[in-house]
Structure formats: C-alpha cells, structure tokens
Motif scaffolding. Structure first.
Motif, PDB file in Angstrom:
ATOM      1  N   THR A   7       1.019  -1.199   0.061  1.00 41.55           N
ATOM      2  CA  THR A   7       0.114  -0.028  -0.091  1.00 41.55           C
ATOM      3  C   THR A   7       0.863   1.243  -0.053  1.00 41.55           C
ATOM      4  O   THR A   7       1.908   1.213   0.847  1.00 41.55           O
ATOM      5  CB  THR A   7      -0.959  -0.053   1.358  1.00 41.55           C
ATOM      6  N   ILE A   8       0.346   2.106  -0.852  1.00 39.91           N
ATOM      7  CA  ILE A   8       1.421   3.564  -1.025  1.00 39.91           C
ATOM      8  C   ILE A   8       0.601   4.554  -0.883  1.00 39.91           C
ATOM      9  O   ILE A   8      -0.666   4.508  -1.396  1.00 39.91           O
ATOM     10  CB  ILE A   8       2.548   3.401  -2.185  1.00 39.91           C
ATOM     11  N   SER A   9       1.220   5.544  -0.634  1.00 41.29           N
ATOM     12  CA  SER A   9       0.429   6.971  -0.813  1.00 41.29           C
ATOM     13  C   SER A   9       1.416   7.817  -1.448  1.00 41.29           C
ATOM     14  O   SER A   9       2.771   7.678  -1.601  1.00 41.29           O
ATOM     15  CB  SER A   9       0.148   7.616   0.583  1.00 41.29           C
ATOM     16  N   TYR A  10       0.992   8.678  -2.535  1.00 42.08           N
ATOM     17  CA  TYR A  10       1.777   9.763  -3.001  1.00 42.08           C
ATOM     18  C   TYR A  10       1.001  11.088  -3.308  1.00 42.08           C
ATOM     19  O   TYR A  10      -0.153  11.262  -3.377  1.00 42.08           O
ATOM     20  CB  TYR A  10       2.260   9.397  -4.621  1.00 42.08           C
ATOM     21  N   ASP A  11       1.870  11.918  -3.211  1.00 43.37           N
ATOM     22  CA  ASP A  11       1.401  13.515  -3.523  1.00 43.37           C
ATOM     23  C   ASP A  11       1.854  13.588  -5.093  1.00 43.37           C
ATOM     24  O   ASP A  11       2.977  13.720  -5.596  1.00 43.37           O
ATOM     25  CB  ASP A  11       2.247  14.368  -2.881  1.00 43.37           C
ATOM     26  N   GLY A  12       0.708  13.550  -6.022  1.00 39.21           N
ATOM     27  CA  GLY A  12       0.911  13.637  -7.520  1.00 39.21           C
ATOM     28  C   GLY A  12       1.065  14.745  -8.067  1.00 39.21           C
ATOM     29  O   GLY A  12       1.522  14.807  -9.116  1.00 39.21           O
ATOM     30  N   THR A  13       1.371  15.725  -7.335  1.00 38.75           N
ATOM     31  CA  THR A  13       1.562  17.292  -7.903  1.00 38.75           C
ATOM     32  C   THR A  13       2.724  17.194  -8.974  1.00 38.75           C
ATOM     33  O   THR A  13       2.691  17.947  -9.816  1.00 38.75           O
ATOM     34  CB  THR A  13       1.799  18.248  -6.706  1.00 38.75           C
ATOM     35  N   ALA A  14       3.807  16.496  -8.522  1.00 36.21           N
ATOM     36  CA  ALA A  14       4.993  16.932  -9.133  1.00 36.21           C
ATOM     37  C   ALA A  14       5.124  15.589 -10.167  1.00 36.21           C
ATOM     38  O   ALA A  14       6.170  15.807 -11.079  1.00 36.21           O
ATOM     39  CB  ALA A  14       6.415  16.676  -8.363  1.00 36.21           C
ATOM     40  N   TYR A  15       4.161  14.994 -10.618  1.00 39.73           N
ATOM     41  CA  TYR A  15       4.402  13.640 -11.353  1.00 39.73           C
ATOM     42  C   TYR A  15       3.177  13.880 -12.676  1.00 39.73           C
ATOM     43  O   TYR A  15       2.308  14.339 -12.675  1.00 39.73           O
ATOM     44  CB  TYR A  15       4.302  12.509 -10.707  1.00 39.73           C
ATOM     45  N   SER A  16       3.732  13.337 -13.697  1.00 36.79           N
ATOM     46  CA  SER A  16       2.790  13.130 -15.193  1.00 36.79           C
ATOM     47  C   SER A  16       2.018  11.853 -14.944  1.00 36.79           C
ATOM     48  O   SER A  16       1.882  10.970 -15.727  1.00 36.79           O
ATOM     49  CB  SER A  16       3.649  13.022 -16.263  1.00 36.79           C
ATOM     50  N   GLY A  17       1.477  11.681 -13.909  1.00 37.24           N
ATOM     51  CA  GLY A  17       0.608  10.445 -13.624  1.00 37.24           C
ATOM     52  C   GLY A  17       1.347   9.181 -12.927  1.00 37.24           C
ATOM     53  O   GLY A  17       2.621   9.330 -12.801  1.00 37.24           O
ATOM     54  N   PHE A  18       0.388   7.963 -12.854  1.00 40.49           N
ATOM     55  CA  PHE A  18       1.110   6.854 -12.280  1.00 40.49           C
ATOM     56  C   PHE A  18       2.075   6.374 -13.521  1.00 40.49           C
ATOM     57  O   PHE A  18       3.114   5.940 -13.290  1.00 40.49           O
ATOM     58  CB  PHE A  18       0.294   5.968 -11.862  1.00 40.49           C
ATOM     59  N   GLN A  19       1.506   6.125 -14.704  1.00 42.29           N
ATOM     60  CA  GLN A  19       1.957   5.316 -15.622  1.00 42.29           C
ATOM     61  C   GLN A  19       3.311   5.785 -16.303  1.00 42.29           C
ATOM     62  O   GLN A  19       3.459   6.868 -16.643  1.00 42.29           O
ATOM     63  CB  GLN A  19       1.164   4.938 -16.567  1.00 42.29           C
ATOM     64  N   ILE A  20       4.246   4.776 -16.457  1.00 41.97           N
ATOM     65  CA  ILE A  20       5.501   5.146 -17.011  1.00 41.97           C
ATOM     66  C   ILE A  20       5.281   5.737 -18.678  1.00 41.97           C
ATOM     67  O   ILE A  20       4.386   5.228 -19.034  1.00 41.97           O
ATOM     68  CB  ILE A  20       6.265   3.877 -17.251  1.00 41.97           C
ATOM     69  N   GLN A  21       5.818   6.762 -18.807  1.00 31.58           N
ATOM     70  CA  GLN A  21       5.957   7.256 -20.297  1.00 31.58           C
ATOM     71  C   GLN A  21       7.132   8.044 -20.647  1.00 31.58           C
ATOM     72  O   GLN A  21       7.899   8.516 -19.581  1.00 31.58           O
ATOM     73  CB  GLN A  21       4.480   8.262 -20.447  1.00 31.58           C
ATOM     74  N   PRO A  22       7.502   7.984 -22.020  1.00 27.40           N
ATOM     75  CA  PRO A  22       8.772   8.723 -22.303  1.00 27.40           C
ATOM     76  C   PRO A  22       9.093  10.296 -21.871  1.00 27.40           C
ATOM     77  O   PRO A  22       8.178  10.944 -21.823  1.00 27.40           O
ATOM     78  CB  PRO A  22       8.792   8.446 -23.592  1.00 27.40           C
ATOM     79  N   ASN A  23      10.327  10.418 -21.296  1.00 24.88           N
ATOM     80  CA  ASN A  23      10.516  11.913 -21.187  1.00 24.88           C
ATOM     81  C   ASN A  23       9.410  12.455 -19.936  1.00 24.88           C
ATOM     82  O   ASN A  23       9.220  13.827 -19.985  1.00 24.88           O
ATOM     83  CB  ASN A  23      10.425  12.819 -22.243  1.00 24.88           C
TER      84      ASN A  23
END
Lengths: 253, 253
Positions: A7-23
């Motif tokens: 189980t994880i928690s995250y602050d998504g503010t700095a991220y381009s979402g969960f899923q891996i994507q280029p760049n």
C-alpha cells in the motif's frame, strides 16, 4: 520468485501520473527505480489502476514479482529511503504469484475535495479544488443517487479512451461537508465527494465532479444528472474537474 | 491613514522565517511586496511575533499603516492575488491607529506536531516532525504541568538572543494524541503539543518539544522538566526540535 504487494501513498503534484511514459516523471518510474536501486532487478510495477497527472493517492495498491530474498517486513523502509519524499510505502506483504493488483481489485474509492471557504487552505492547497462561491449542497446531494448501480457511463468518460465497454457499477456516491476552523468564517469550508465502484472509466470521477459543481452552482438542475447518464454522450456532461482535487482513497480486494 | 489588521496563514517551508533580512526570502518581504504591488506604498508589516525559518502559521496576525482607500473587504482577495500560493490572507479589518499586533497580543498558541506512525504522512510531510520509534505519551504528559504559570524560561531559550527578561507565563501546555487511518496500523499516528503563553522566547517551544521528546524516548525522567526549568541554563535542556513541526496556531488580543 515472490509476488509482493504494497500500500503506497503519493502526492501527485510533481508527477505526470502513475504510468511510465517517455520523457516524463511518473510514480511507476520512481517505484521501479527504487526497486532497482535496492535489488538490481528491473521489475514491472502493477497498480490497482493508473492515476492521472496531478492526482494523488492515499492508499494505492501495487505489486511486482521479485527474486529478492529481502524479508517482507524490511521492504517499506528500504523502498522509502530510495523514493522521493512525495511517495511513501506503508505496508508490504507477500501474496500468491497469481495476484494482480488491477485485475483482483473488487472495489475502488476515490475522493474529490472541494475547498468552499473564501480563500484556500495553504496546507492543503495542492490537494483540493478551490471553489469560493456559493454551492447548493442539497441540490448536489440529490443528483448523486441516480448514478448508483450498473450503468453505461459513456457520458462520464473522456472521448480519448480505448476501453470499449463503458459499463461500470457504482456502490456509493456521497457528498460530505466539513467544518474547519481554518476557514475562520464558520460554515462549510470543504466538500468531499466519495465515489466507490467496481472500476472507473478514464476521467470518470473528475467528469462527475465537474457536472456536480455545475449543479451546485445552479447552472444545471439535480435531475440533469440522470438525463446526462442516459444520453451516453460525453458532450452532455460538465467539464472535467481539476486533477489536483482527486485522490485515490482506498482499494478493496 | 488607516491601520489594517489581517489574519494570515503560511507554509513556512520555502522561507527564511517571517522577518525581512538581506538576501533571503521571507514572509514579511512577500507581504510588503504584495502591498507595494497593490498600492504603490512602501509599508512596514508588523506581526504578532517572528517565526523562524521553516516554521508555519495557521493564524498569524499582522498589521500595517496605509493611506490606501481600498475598502477593507477587498483587501484579502487583492493581496492573495499578489502573494505566492504558500501565503494566504484570510480576514482583514480596520483597527485604531494605535493597534500594534505584537505589543497588543495577550496570548499566543503554538502547536508542535510529531508524526508517530512508522512512516511519514505524505500530505503533511512538511508540517510535522517524524518520530517513528516508541514514545511514552504518559511520561510526556506528566512533564508538562510544571511549566504552567510564571517562570524564568532561560533554560528553554537559545543563547543567541537579545531579550534580557526571560520571564514568561504559560497558560496551557497539553499533548493530544490523534488516531489517523492513514497510519494503516491503527494506534496513535500523531501527537500535537499545544502551548499557550503570554509570549515566547526565541526557540522556546522547539526546545520544550525537544526536551519532551527525550522524556518520551525514556532518555530523561518526567521530573527532569522541573529541574531543567529551575536550572535557568540552556545547556540542561534537550535539543531544539525541528522547525518544520512548529506552527503558530492562534493569537489572542
């Protein structure tokens, strides 16, 4: 080979979402990088579902297959020391190799938070959508029950999607009002929309929230929600509410 | 000329404290800059008290003298649109020219928050001190009553200070335990130390908190608090607890 579930928690503010994507910087990338730093392995982290750019998670569930022999009780601390401070692992357990955190998920709950006080709460500024003008909470509440049960939610799904079957079941949709002395003005300072279902289409909770906000503003009647649902047409619904207000709250198996 | 009084909140993470200083970003600088953008005036913003680098405020009180004729009810919105998102004005009122937010303050309350769960709460990570090992809450509570009343608090004041009189009165010092389902483990996930007094010496709440943590860890007995107080010697007390855990909670006039 072992299958580990976290189980994880995250602050998504700095991220381009969960899923891996280029760049782009993503939660999945950071998790896989942390596992690599810890074990040298290249694993594929599976989650209960992707979250969009800027969306947060209080209790996301992930799993991955590893050959590492590190005892399960050491994993959270070991990962957390290799993760940025805005991603935190809380629990770890070993599960059967067949467990898949997305396919096995039975119910998911999202929470969309609306800050209704005149000014933002500085400590929650990245985790709630600020709507300082009047909202008719009763009208918003009346609009929700028609969404419960099994429906085709095409109207509440972005047109940019590859999922053909748009039928989902909602078990719960409720709007809670919070009084917060930070508002200094008394009254409702925050509304939380909790939605629980067996699965969600892309942007589904955010489009429901955007439509509900229009009902609260008096731009639409409560009864519009039912009509929008039946239309099975995205253009009938309201706008997609801001990602920052959305949090994956809970995943049940 | 008008004297305007505001209640403001701020996330102190990015700032070198409240007070203006050369080559540093401070809350006071940002406030004075916002007033200048709004009115063209160079005002001096007075607060109920400085807060250190990294310390937050839920309800700081400030005031300044202005010749602007902008109606008082428009000030918060006007300032907020000129302030960074981590500083928010909540209330504004016009007060007599003689009002001084520091000199007139009768009681101030600070809150020091200790996250006691095994892992940090990602959404509060900048607003609480993480202490994941066991704390004896009862021993911590027993240490607090001796601080109440009028005392010389030299032991709980940094040696880097210019205030000669170290006598202050504490009205309240209590430790509250919070259960938070984010901890996922049950039990106490957070302790909040609330301290109310007629004024505070430099670093006073942080040194009390640092000493209290040592008592909770069993490194000191509860009764040490009284001995430390009586010694009037900073070197007898515990370390200065981390600024990020501290928040100016309330100022009463």
């Amino acid at each position: 080979m072992r299958n580990l579930r976290f189980t994880i928690s995250y602050d998504g503010t700095a991220y381009s979402g969960f899923q891996i994507q280029p760049n782009a910087d993503t939660i999945q990338y950071r998790l896989e990088q942390a596992v690599h730093m810890l074990t040298g392995e290249t694993v594929k982290v599976v989650s209960s579902g992707r979250t969009d750019a800027g969306v947060h998670a209080k209790a996301q569930v992930i799993n991955f297959i590893t050959t590492s022999k590190i005892p399960v009780e050491r994993w959270c601390l070991a990962l957390n020391s290799r993760l940025p401070k805005d991603i935190v692992a809380h629990t770890a357990e070993e599960v059967p190799l067949s467990f898949h955190s997305r396919k096995a998920a039975k119910r998911k709950t999202y929470c969309f938070t609306i800050r209704t006080a005149r000014f933002p709460d500085v400590f929650h500024r990245n985790y709630e959508y600020h709507h300082p003008t009047h909202l008719n909470v009763e009208a918003m509440r009346e609009a929700l029950p028609c969404l419960l049960g099994e429906h085709d939610f095409t109207s509440f799904c972005t047109v940019r999607t590859d999922k053909e079957v748009k039928v989902r079941t909602l078990y719960e949709a409720r709007l809670e009002a919070e009084i917060d002395d930070l508002s200094l003005n008394g009254g409702i300072s925050r509304l939380r929309l909790y939605v629980t279902g067996n699965g969600f289409l892309y942007n589904m909770v955010r489009i429901i929230a955007g439509t509900l906000l229009q009902i609260g503003e008096g731009k639409r009647a409560s009864s519009d929600m039912q009509r929008i649902l039946e239309a099975q047409d995205r253009s009938k619904a309201g706008p997609t509410a801001e990602a920052m207000g959305l949090m994956l709250w809970k995943v049940e198996y």
